[in-house]
Design a protein around this motif. Structure first.
Motif, PDB file in Angstrom:
ATOM      1  N   UNK A  17       0.829  -1.203   0.000  1.00  0.00           N
ATOM      2  CA  UNK A  17       0.000   0.000   0.000  1.00  0.00           C
ATOM      3  C   UNK A  17       0.863   1.253   0.000  1.00  0.00           C
ATOM      4  N   UNK A  18       1.959   1.225   0.747  1.00  0.00           N
ATOM      5  CA  UNK A  18       2.847   2.388   0.788  1.00  0.00           C
ATOM      6  C   UNK A  18       3.526   2.606  -0.566  1.00  0.00           C
ATOM      7  N   UNK A  19       3.935   1.532  -1.225  1.00  0.00           N
ATOM      8  CA  UNK A  19       4.554   1.652  -2.549  1.00  0.00           C
ATOM      9  C   UNK A  19       3.559   2.243  -3.547  1.00  0.00           C
ATOM     10  N   UNK A  20       2.310   1.763  -3.519  1.00  0.00           N
ATOM     11  CA  UNK A  20       1.280   2.292  -4.420  1.00  0.00           C
ATOM     12  C   UNK A  20       1.023   3.768  -4.123  1.00  0.00           C
ATOM     13  N   UNK A  21       0.965   4.112  -2.844  1.00  0.00           N
ATOM     14  CA  UNK A  21       0.719   5.500  -2.459  1.00  0.00           C
ATOM     15  C   UNK A  21       1.849   6.419  -2.918  1.00  0.00           C
ATOM     16  N   UNK A  54       1.602   9.273  -5.833  1.00  0.00           N
ATOM     17  CA  UNK A  54       1.972  10.662  -5.564  1.00  0.00           C
ATOM     18  C   UNK A  54       2.998  11.140  -6.593  1.00  0.00           C
ATOM     19  N   UNK A  55       3.976  10.294  -6.911  1.00  0.00           N
ATOM     20  CA  UNK A  55       4.986  10.654  -7.914  1.00  0.00           C
ATOM     21  C   UNK A  55       4.339  10.926  -9.266  1.00  0.00           C
ATOM     22  N   UNK A  56       3.426  10.058  -9.688  1.00  0.00           N
ATOM     23  CA  UNK A  56       2.735  10.242 -10.965  1.00  0.00           C
ATOM     24  C   UNK A  56       1.937  11.543 -10.947  1.00  0.00           C
ATOM     25  N   UNK A  57       1.261  11.834  -9.833  1.00  0.00           N
ATOM     26  CA  UNK A  57       0.483  13.059  -9.722  1.00  0.00           C
ATOM     27  C   UNK A  57       1.383  14.292  -9.839  1.00  0.00           C
ATOM     28  N   UNK A 110       4.315  14.531 -11.307  1.00  0.00           N
ATOM     29  CA  UNK A 110       4.813  14.645 -12.689  1.00  0.00           C
ATOM     30  C   UNK A 110       3.741  15.174 -13.609  1.00  0.00           C
ATOM     31  N   UNK A 111       2.500  14.690 -13.458  1.00  0.00           N
ATOM     32  CA  UNK A 111       1.415  15.165 -14.305  1.00  0.00           C
ATOM     33  C   UNK A 111       1.125  16.645 -14.084  1.00  0.00           C
ATOM     34  N   UNK A 112       1.063  17.062 -12.818  1.00  0.00           N
ATOM     35  CA  UNK A 112       0.785  18.466 -12.525  1.00  0.00           C
ATOM     36  C   UNK A 112       1.932  19.369 -12.950  1.00  0.00           C
ATOM     37  N   UNK A 113       3.163  18.875 -12.893  1.00  0.00           N
ATOM     38  CA  UNK A 113       4.277  19.713 -13.272  1.00  0.00           C
ATOM     39  C   UNK A 113       4.356  19.905 -14.789  1.00  0.00           C
ATOM     40  N   UNK A 114       3.689  19.048 -15.562  1.00  0.00           N
ATOM     41  CA  UNK A 114       3.664  19.219 -17.016  1.00  0.00           C
ATOM     42  C   UNK A 114       2.781  20.376 -17.433  1.00  0.00           C
TER      43      UNK A 114
END
Length: 119
Positions: free
Chosen positions: A101-105, A109-112, A114-118
């Motif tokens: 669960x921690x790895x998925x979280x 968060x990392x994907x979010x 990266x997406x917002x920084x684009x």
């Protein structure tokens, strides 16, 4: 190349940001304790009251305990007693589901980010 000008954020938006970050920080620190996920000392080795000698404390250790305000070892079930502090054992169990669960979280968060920084 044009100079980047960040968008203006209102004072109200800044206050909301601070409040949300404060709530997330306090929540991240408090929720594990509330769910009993933090604090490894879960059990003691003995029950009942004991003497300093029974919990393997030498005279120097007893002197230090007394300097901290512990006159007697106390009851093993009392979490504020010296007996509990000395005899508490750590729980080294490992939960693979919690790790997953921690790895998925963290990955989410990392994907979010990266997406917002684009944008």
């Amino acid at each position: 190349m044009a100079k980047y000008v960040p968008p203006h954020q209102s004072k109200f938006g800044q206050i909301i940001d601070v409040v949300v970050l404060l709530l997330l920080t306090v929540g991240a620190l408090y929720i594990p304790f509330k769910l009993e996920l933090a604090g490894a000392a879960k059990s003691t080795t003995a029950t009942g009251t004991a003497t300093w000698e029974q919990i393997n404390q030498n005279p120097t250790m007893v002197e230090r305990w007394k300097a901290l305000g512990y006159e007697e070892p106390g009851d093993a079930a009392d979490t504020a007693s010296a007996h509990y502090l000395v005899t508490a054992r750590f729980d080294y169990s490992f939960d693979w589901w919690a790790l997953g669960a921690m790895v998925v979280l963290v990955a989410g968060y990392f994907v979010m980010v990266v997406r917002f920084s684009d944008k």
